[in-house]
Scaffold this active site. Sequence first.
Site, PDB file in Angstrom:
ATOM      1  N   GLN A 212       0.817  -1.204   0.000  1.00 25.51           N
ATOM      2  CA  GLN A 212       0.000   0.000   0.000  1.00 25.51           C
ATOM      3  C   GLN A 212       0.854   1.258   0.000  1.00 25.51           C
ATOM      4  OE1 GLN A 212      -2.657  -2.225   3.251  1.00 25.51           O
ATOM      5  NE2 GLN A 212      -3.235  -0.092   3.065  1.00 25.51           N
ATOM      6  N   GLU A 247       0.799  -1.870   4.525  1.00 24.90           N
ATOM      7  CA  GLU A 247       1.320  -0.508   4.629  1.00 24.90           C
ATOM      8  C   GLU A 247       2.805  -0.532   4.994  1.00 24.90           C
ATOM      9  OE1 GLU A 247       0.400   3.753   6.860  1.00 24.90           O
ATOM     10  OE2 GLU A 247      -1.116   2.182   6.861  1.00 24.90           O
ATOM     11  N   ARG A 325      -4.718   7.478  17.337  1.00 25.11           N
ATOM     12  CA  ARG A 325      -6.048   7.540  16.708  1.00 25.11           C
ATOM     13  C   ARG A 325      -7.102   6.883  17.590  1.00 25.11           C
ATOM     14  NH1 ARG A 325      -8.704   8.479  11.572  1.00 25.11           N
ATOM     15  NH2 ARG A 325      -6.797   9.309  10.647  1.00 25.11           N
ATOM     16  N   ARG A 357      -7.532  -1.560   9.015  1.00 26.32           N
ATOM     17  CA  ARG A 357      -8.706  -0.741   8.680  1.00 26.32           C
ATOM     18  C   ARG A 357      -9.313  -0.071   9.916  1.00 26.32           C
ATOM     19  NH1 ARG A 357     -13.127  -3.246   4.543  1.00 26.32           N
ATOM     20  NH2 ARG A 357     -13.970  -1.295   3.715  1.00 26.32           N
ATOM     21  N   ALA A 528      -5.694   5.485   5.710  1.00 25.69           N
ATOM     22  CA  ALA A 528      -6.416   6.570   6.395  1.00 25.69           C
ATOM     23  C   ALA A 528      -7.638   7.034   5.615  1.00 25.69           C
ATOM     24  CB  ALA A 528      -5.481   7.754   6.675  1.00 25.69           C
ATOM     25  N   GLU A 730     -12.593   3.310   5.645  1.00 20.68           N
ATOM     26  CA  GLU A 730     -12.583   2.846   7.026  1.00 20.68           C
ATOM     27  C   GLU A 730     -13.875   3.074   7.805  1.00 20.68           C
ATOM     28  OE1 GLU A 730      -8.003   3.303   8.435  1.00 20.68           O
ATOM     29  OE2 GLU A 730      -8.976   5.108   7.692  1.00 20.68           O
TER      30      GLU A 730
END
Length: 778
Positions: A212, A247, A325, A357, A528, A730
């Site tokens: 990714q 990622e 987050r 996710r 994101a 997401e």
Amino acid sequence: MDKTTFETKNAINGPMHASLRHDSAHKHVTGTAEYIDDIREPADTLHAALGMADRAHAEILSVNLDAVKAAPGVVWVMTADDIPGFNDVGSTGQHDEPLLATNKVEFHGQPIFAVIAETRDQARRAARLAKIEYRDLPHWTDIEGAVTNCAPLVVKPMTLQRGEPEAEIGKAPRRLQGRMEIGGQEHFYLEGQIAMAIPGEDDDVTVWSSTQHPSEVQHMVAHVLGIPNHAVTINTRRMGGGFGGKETQGNHFACLAAVAAKRLGCAVKFRPDRDEDMAVTGKRHDFRVDYDVAFDDDGRIHAVDATYAARCGWCADLSGPVTDRALFHADSSYFYPHVHLTSQPLKTHTVSNTAFRGFGGPQGMLGAERIIEEIAYTVGKDPLEIRKLNFYGQPGSGRTLTPYHQEVEDNVIARVVEELERSSDYQARRHATIAFNENSPVIRKGIALTPVKFGISFTMTAYNQAGALVHIYQDGSIHLNHGGTEMGQGLYVKVAQVVADTFNVDIERVKITATTTAKVPNTSATAASSGSDLNGMAAYDAARQIKERLIDFAMRQWDVPHEEVEFLPNRVRVGAEVVPFDTLVRAAYYDRVQLSAAGFYKTPKIHWDREAGRGRPFYYYAYGAACSEVSIDTLTGEYMVDRTDILHDVGRSLNPAIDIGQIEGGFVQGMGWLTTEELWWDDKGRLRTHAPSTYKIPLASDRPKVFNVKLAEWSENAEPTIGRSKAVGEPPFMLAISVLEAISMAVASIADYRECPRLDAPATPERVLMAVERLKAM
């Protein structure tokens, strides 16, 4: 001219906001979509396999690889001593993640060496022949073990605070304290990790990587090889799923393949077995939430103090931004007048956990929904009533400031919830559920309606940028390349629709090419939920530049003012004359008009000060709500989802068909996280849920028996995003919280809804049965 002909001439195929199939859909279903393992291998391609540690935490006393080197087909055995650059693939610059272990191993399965052989089977068999001596060290694999052993933190924790929570918690009429355990999750992408490297001249190397984040893989390969970034090219046409698992986790495989390819002078492919993939790659972070909440007799929250402890694994990876987050979403959709939130990113002797996710947001949000549920059972009200009582308010209400001091300016959650409450007939069904439970000794039902408010942007401000490259050729065909990656989510077709719409031409004119670091540099990860926002705007910027040049050319060539140049479907009106699009393009070429442009976009308004815990980390919020109804068997703990209704806010959808598919898929994946998917390590630190035989993702038969999904068609992003759309990758994942809440209500019926069942996640049938038995005994 008949109506059909008129519409064909006056509309293009595939503009923005049109429902269009995925650009590779026909290839997916016919098996012709080319993934890395489908690429024809160059002659003499070699294959690699990992030599993995069989200790969770130990010093390496000796490594004997003689039998490995002598095994059939083995060409080379790579150790850390063979790395020409830096033995480091730490994604956050902390330099805490060696590519190959040297003196110590920190988790069961950590790579110590790599075998390069003529076939994949030979490499895997040879890797098992190593003789390694260890001195075992103490290890722990879960949050409880980390706390008990005073484990270090893998990154500096974060604190968010507003108001005076310590003082206010003691003043409110009511107070409760609790704890919730939230499990992790395996990505279980259909295509596993894979990389193929081909050496070039001088320092050059080209790597096909299922990632990714091609730019990060580029940086890591260059770092490990000790060469400049410009010598490394990363190509990614498509992935067979990613979900955050690609990622950072593809770095190891790409780097090992590249080192071997440069050393041996031939192509090297690295494709681990599914068991090995699951053993050595990171998961969703497990969390333990400890909360202390003050509220009044109506159920209105006065103050919240919560700690979010996470099982991060042995090194940092992305645990810092993930746990950050989680705190950003620890308010869910609710206003906390006084709040104190702290993260606790704990080191454990397990594989380093990573992006997944929602990126910590689901865990933060789930803790908030547990708080709402606890309050509802305490005051004897419907949890939905408590939810609506505590929602963020509209500007000017004094109830718009988040714990991180960002104003919620675009709040539509009340409208979304009210519309879904009405369309799903929630109130009547809740009364019917309660009545059913009064007369059903074995099967019990539950229903819940839960909201979603999810912040959109990378919390690392620098990542909120994107580039794109657009060419128009003499025949009017268009070449599009951008930094986003396609993992099945439909990003490519959405961005192509943006370009087609800008020029007002059919989407068939637009060729979408593989993501490559050779065309668009310094890209951000496709993560994101920002893929369409960032790359769509960058592509629009590139197309806009070319369009303005074409308009300037037409004005000169035909001697008309700007307003006399109009792009009609597949043609252009210049004054009184209408010319085909390709005719104008060819004429512009002969006039030496540049028909290529590099576009760029950076998200405005956002800023963040982590030390102060203040700023505007999110450009906007995406909203949604889900109403789920379940049935449970109180004798076995088994359950089924009878019905789910979803209303989700995607602004002005770029592609409604793709977005609905994302909502459905995200919901089912979230349902798996909260119900069936359980990660388990044994007392030796071995992951035992390491294959489809032991790890249970949702099946098609697990989806809600009735599944109604609608978009909030009235919504339009208040911010000037591409086409006024909103992110959809997401946010839908957290709609599945409604399933856990519905199961909880069904269990609570055992004790006449007097007690919150406090179900931990995943709520497997075993956990549901234990909760039922616990409430029976009360």
